[in-house]
Design a protein around this motif. Structure first.
Motif, PDB file in Angstrom:
ATOM      1  N   THR A  57       0.854  -1.190   0.000  1.00  9.72           N
ATOM      2  CA  THR A  57       0.000   0.000   0.000  1.00  9.72           C
ATOM      3  C   THR A  57       0.884   1.231   0.000  1.00  9.72           C
ATOM      4  O   THR A  57       1.856   1.310   0.757  1.00  9.72           O
ATOM      5  N   LEU A  58       0.574   2.190  -0.874  1.00  9.04           N
ATOM      6  CA  LEU A  58       1.315   3.444  -0.948  1.00  9.04           C
ATOM      7  C   LEU A  58       0.433   4.561  -0.412  1.00  9.04           C
ATOM      8  O   LEU A  58      -0.738   4.674  -0.801  1.00  9.04           O
ATOM      9  N   VAL A  59       0.987   5.384   0.457  1.00  5.36           N
ATOM     10  CA  VAL A  59       0.234   6.459   1.115  1.00  5.36           C
ATOM     11  C   VAL A  59       0.902   7.787   0.809  1.00  5.36           C
ATOM     12  O   VAL A  59       2.116   7.937   1.011  1.00  5.36           O
ATOM     13  N   SER A  60       0.119   8.761   0.331  1.00  6.46           N
ATOM     14  CA  SER A  60       0.687  10.071   0.009  1.00  6.46           C
ATOM     15  C   SER A  60      -0.396  11.147   0.055  1.00  6.46           C
ATOM     16  O   SER A  60      -1.531  10.897  -0.362  1.00  6.46           O
ATOM     17  N   PRO A  61      -0.063  12.337   0.550  1.00  9.40           N
ATOM     18  CA  PRO A  61      -1.029  13.445   0.517  1.00  9.40           C
ATOM     19  C   PRO A  61      -1.382  13.888  -0.893  1.00  9.40           C
ATOM     20  O   PRO A  61      -2.452  14.451  -1.130  1.00  9.40           O
ATOM     21  N   VAL A  62      -0.478  13.653  -1.855  1.00 12.81           N
ATOM     22  CA  VAL A  62      -0.635  14.142  -3.227  1.00 12.81           C
ATOM     23  C   VAL A  62      -0.686  12.957  -4.184  1.00 12.81           C
ATOM     24  O   VAL A  62       0.054  11.979  -4.031  1.00 12.81           O
ATOM     25  N   ALA A  63      -1.559  13.038  -5.175  1.00 14.48           N
ATOM     26  CA  ALA A  63      -1.688  11.973  -6.164  1.00 14.48           C
ATOM     27  C   ALA A  63      -0.389  11.800  -6.950  1.00 14.48           C
ATOM     28  O   ALA A  63       0.388  12.748  -7.095  1.00 14.48           O
ATOM     29  N   PRO A  64      -0.128  10.613  -7.469  1.00 11.70           N
ATOM     30  CA  PRO A  64       1.107  10.383  -8.221  1.00 11.70           C
ATOM     31  C   PRO A  64       1.165  11.260  -9.471  1.00 11.70           C
ATOM     32  O   PRO A  64       0.185  11.333 -10.218  1.00 11.70           O
ATOM     33  N   PRO A  65       2.301  11.940  -9.713  1.00  9.51           N
ATOM     34  CA  PRO A  65       2.428  12.778 -10.899  1.00  9.51           C
ATOM     35  C   PRO A  65       2.327  11.945 -12.177  1.00  9.51           C
ATOM     36  O   PRO A  65       2.612  10.742 -12.183  1.00  9.51           O
ATOM     37  N   LEU A  66       1.931  12.601 -13.242  1.00  6.07           N
ATOM     38  CA  LEU A  66       1.755  11.923 -14.519  1.00  6.07           C
ATOM     39  C   LEU A  66       3.022  11.188 -14.946  1.00  6.07           C
ATOM     40  O   LEU A  66       2.964  10.082 -15.487  1.00  6.07           O
ATOM     41  N   GLY A  67       4.192  11.779 -14.664  1.00  3.44           N
ATOM     42  CA  GLY A  67       5.451  11.210 -15.129  1.00  3.44           C
ATOM     43  C   GLY A  67       5.824   9.880 -14.504  1.00  3.44           C
ATOM     44  O   GLY A  67       6.721   9.199 -15.006  1.00  3.44           O
ATOM     45  N   VAL A  68       5.167   9.494 -13.408  1.00  5.76           N
ATOM     46  CA  VAL A  68       5.516   8.217 -12.763  1.00  5.76           C
ATOM     47  C   VAL A  68       4.369   7.208 -12.834  1.00  5.76           C
ATOM     48  O   VAL A  68       4.500   6.094 -12.302  1.00  5.76           O
ATOM     49  N   GLN A  69       3.275   7.556 -13.505  1.00  4.44           N
ATOM     50  CA  GLN A  69       2.107   6.673 -13.465  1.00  4.44           C
ATOM     51  C   GLN A  69       2.322   5.363 -14.210  1.00  4.44           C
ATOM     52  O   GLN A  69       1.846   4.301 -13.774  1.00  4.44           O
ATOM     53  N   ASP A  70       3.073   5.384 -15.313  1.00  4.74           N
ATOM     54  CA  ASP A  70       3.368   4.127 -16.011  1.00  4.74           C
ATOM     55  C   ASP A  70       4.222   3.219 -15.137  1.00  4.74           C
ATOM     56  O   ASP A  70       3.974   2.007 -15.050  1.00  4.74           O
ATOM     57  N   GLN A  71       5.231   3.803 -14.489  1.00  7.14           N
ATOM     58  CA  GLN A  71       6.079   3.025 -13.597  1.00  7.14           C
ATOM     59  C   GLN A  71       5.279   2.499 -12.415  1.00  7.14           C
ATOM     60  O   GLN A  71       5.492   1.372 -11.948  1.00  7.14           O
ATOM     61  N   LEU A  72       4.333   3.300 -11.937  1.00  6.79           N
ATOM     62  CA  LEU A  72       3.479   2.885 -10.829  1.00  6.79           C
ATOM     63  C   LEU A  72       2.684   1.639 -11.207  1.00  6.79           C
ATOM     64  O   LEU A  72       2.628   0.666 -10.436  1.00  6.79           O
ATOM     65  N   MET A  73       2.067   1.639 -12.368  1.00  2.81           N
ATOM     66  CA  MET A  73       1.271   0.493 -12.789  1.00  2.81           C
ATOM     67  C   MET A  73       2.135  -0.744 -12.979  1.00  2.81           C
ATOM     68  O   MET A  73       1.747  -1.864 -12.608  1.00  2.81           O
ATOM     69  N   ALA A  74       3.333  -0.546 -13.523  1.00  4.33           N
ATOM     70  CA  ALA A  74       4.232  -1.684 -13.741  1.00  4.33           C
ATOM     71  C   ALA A  74       4.731  -2.267 -12.425  1.00  4.33           C
ATOM     72  O   ALA A  74       5.077  -3.449 -12.347  1.00  4.33           O
ATOM     73  N   SER A  75       4.746  -1.442 -11.370  1.00  3.15           N
ATOM     74  CA  SER A  75       5.252  -1.900 -10.072  1.00  3.15           C
ATOM     75  C   SER A  75       4.220  -2.706  -9.293  1.00  3.15           C
ATOM     76  O   SER A  75       4.568  -3.345  -8.294  1.00  3.15           O
ATOM     77  N   ALA A  76       2.971  -2.641  -9.691  1.00  2.00           N
ATOM     78  CA  ALA A  76       1.889  -3.471  -9.151  1.00  2.00           C
ATOM     79  C   ALA A  76       1.663  -3.363  -7.647  1.00  2.00           C
ATOM     80  O   ALA A  76       1.610  -4.377  -6.944  1.00  2.00           O
ATOM     81  N   PRO A  77       1.509  -2.161  -7.114  1.00  2.61           N
ATOM     82  CA  PRO A  77       1.084  -2.076  -5.702  1.00  2.61           C
ATOM     83  C   PRO A  77      -0.359  -2.553  -5.583  1.00  2.61           C
ATOM     84  O   PRO A  77      -1.112  -2.559  -6.567  1.00  2.61           O
ATOM     85  N   ALA A  78      -0.742  -2.940  -4.381  1.00  6.56           N
ATOM     86  CA  ALA A  78      -2.105  -3.429  -4.185  1.00  6.56           C
ATOM     87  C   ALA A  78      -3.095  -2.290  -3.992  1.00  6.56           C
ATOM     88  O   ALA A  78      -4.268  -2.410  -4.368  1.00  6.56           O
ATOM     89  N   ARG A  79      -2.622  -1.159  -3.413  1.00  5.23           N
ATOM     90  CA  ARG A  79      -3.572  -0.138  -2.984  1.00  5.23           C
ATOM     91  C   ARG A  79      -2.882   1.211  -2.860  1.00  5.23           C
ATOM     92  O   ARG A  79      -1.705   1.286  -2.511  1.00  5.23           O
ATOM     93  N   LEU A  80      -3.639   2.277  -3.126  1.00  6.48           N
ATOM     94  CA  LEU A  80      -3.162   3.635  -2.918  1.00  6.48           C
ATOM     95  C   LEU A  80      -4.080   4.340  -1.921  1.00  6.48           C
ATOM     96  O   LEU A  80      -5.308   4.230  -2.014  1.00  6.48           O
ATOM     97  N   VAL A  81      -3.474   5.082  -0.984  1.00  8.16           N
ATOM     98  CA  VAL A  81      -4.210   5.922  -0.041  1.00  8.16           C
ATOM     99  C   VAL A  81      -3.744   7.354  -0.278  1.00  8.16           C
ATOM    100  O   VAL A  81      -2.568   7.667  -0.085  1.00  8.16           O
ATOM    101  N   LEU A  82      -4.665   8.230  -0.710  1.00 12.30           N
ATOM    102  CA  LEU A  82      -4.301   9.579  -1.122  1.00 12.30           C
ATOM    103  C   LEU A  82      -5.101  10.619  -0.346  1.00 12.30           C
ATOM    104  O   LEU A  82      -6.235  10.373   0.077  1.00 12.30           O
TER     105      LEU A  82
END
Length: 338
Positions: free
Chosen positions: A65-90
């Motif tokens: 699970t990844l937790v962040s006050p700010v949504a993931p920037p556009l520039g890392v979203q492809d890498q985010l999907m490829a990394s396969a986390p189970a859940r995001l808390v924003l």
């Protein structure tokens, strides 16, 4: 027992707060990697959010699970999907990508205060003033050093440090010749380049002014006449309805540059204009245990109001002792963060 989303977000917010004075332009954030209900790693968003997300993803987050006050920037979203986390808390709303499980708007108001420009649609406008018990900023002869004590002056540096732009008027430059720099003692904080703006309708700021002699951030002098020859820091702008440099234009311009917060440190005339402008979100006032006399310089210059209800009104948000002085923080009733 696993930690709740709110507890995790509060931890991410505390971490992100640590970069408030270094990330004065880019959104401030942090990313927590949580696995099996425990925080596995923490990543600070310095110098920008992309760095926090990239560092988190580099460590491997599959099933986490990844937790962040700010949504993931556009520039890392492809890498985010490829990394396969189970859940995001924003902390803010986000449409998401792919099939990620999402929890959004967790501690939303606190997250919005971390990056106020996003919610306000412009930078947060703050003003700092200092006065004696009898409401004076200087003696009748103009001497003002020092009204407040060392602890209060050090506290002011923290307000400067979190600001992307420091704004003053030509009257203050001519009277006090300030540096308008950040001096917290931290090289990482003090070395951040900030905008320094002098509002000077007639371009009276001398080329020898102290704030023009150092390299700590850029300096711009905004006026209404043709800029003097050989003075690249001078910039001609359009006037407001009163024939002065438009404060709305100042805030809008600095917002377009990505400033999160603006700090006005100025004399009575400009302070009065800021109060009247309707742009002020927060007012910080230091009160020193001194009396400067009824002929001393006034804190602000405002019109002669016919009714008390006509005057600018703010809400007291905080009051505390700083050294031998008192610090009051007032907030506008109209300021909302989204």
């Amino acid at each position: 027992m696993s930690l709740s989303d709110e507890v995790l977000m509060a931890r991410a917010l505390r971490l992100a707060e640590a970069c408030r004075q270094q990330c004065v332009m880019a959104p401030r954030t942090a990313v927590l990697v949580v696995r099996d209900g425990e925080v596995e790693s923490e990543h600070l968003g310095v110098p920008n959010p992309e760095q926090a997300w990239a560092n988190a993803l580099a460590g491997g987050v599959e099933g986490a699970t990844l937790v962040s006050p700010v949504a993931p920037p556009l520039g890392v979203q492809d890498q985010l999907m490829a990394s396969a986390p189970a859940r995001l808390v924003l902390g803010q709303g986000w449409r998401g990508v792919g099939r990620l499980e999402l929890a959004t708007e967790v501690l939303q108001q606190s997250c919005a205060r971390l990056n106020p420009a996003a919610g306000l649609g412009r930078p947060l406008v703050r003003m700092k003033l200092a006065m004696s018990v009898d409401g004076r900023t200087a003696l009748a002869n103009g001497i003002s050093k020092w009204i407040t004590g060392e602890a209060a002056r050090a506290d002011v540096q923290n307000w400067r440090a979190r600001s992307a732009a420091l704004v003053t008027g030509v009257g203050t430059v001519l009277a006090d010749d300030p540096r308008l720099t950040v001096r917290t003692g931290s090289a990482e904080v003090d070395g951040v380049r900030r905008q320094r703006i002098v509002l000077d309708s007639g371009f009276r700021t001398p080329a020898t002014a102290t704030l023009l002699q150092d390299a700590q951030g850029t300096v711009e002098i905004w006026g209404l006449e043709s800029p003097p020859a050989g003075r690249p820091e001078c910039r001609a702008v359009s006037p407001d309805a009163d024939g002065r440099v438009s404060l709305a234009a100042v805030v809008s311009d600095l917002g377009d540059r990505g400033c999160q917060e603006i700090l006005f440190e100025c004399g009575a005339e400009l302070a009065g204009a800021v109060l009247k402008s309707g742009l002020l979100d927060e007012l910080v006032v230091y009160i020193a245990p001194k009396f400067l006399g009824h002929r001393g310089r006034a804190l602000v210059i405002l019109p002669d109001y016919a009714e008390v209800a006509s005057e600018p009104e703010m809400v007291l948000a905080d009051s505390r002792k700083v050294g031998e002085d008192i610090r009051l923080i007032f907030r506008s009733r109209d300021t909302t963060y989204g």
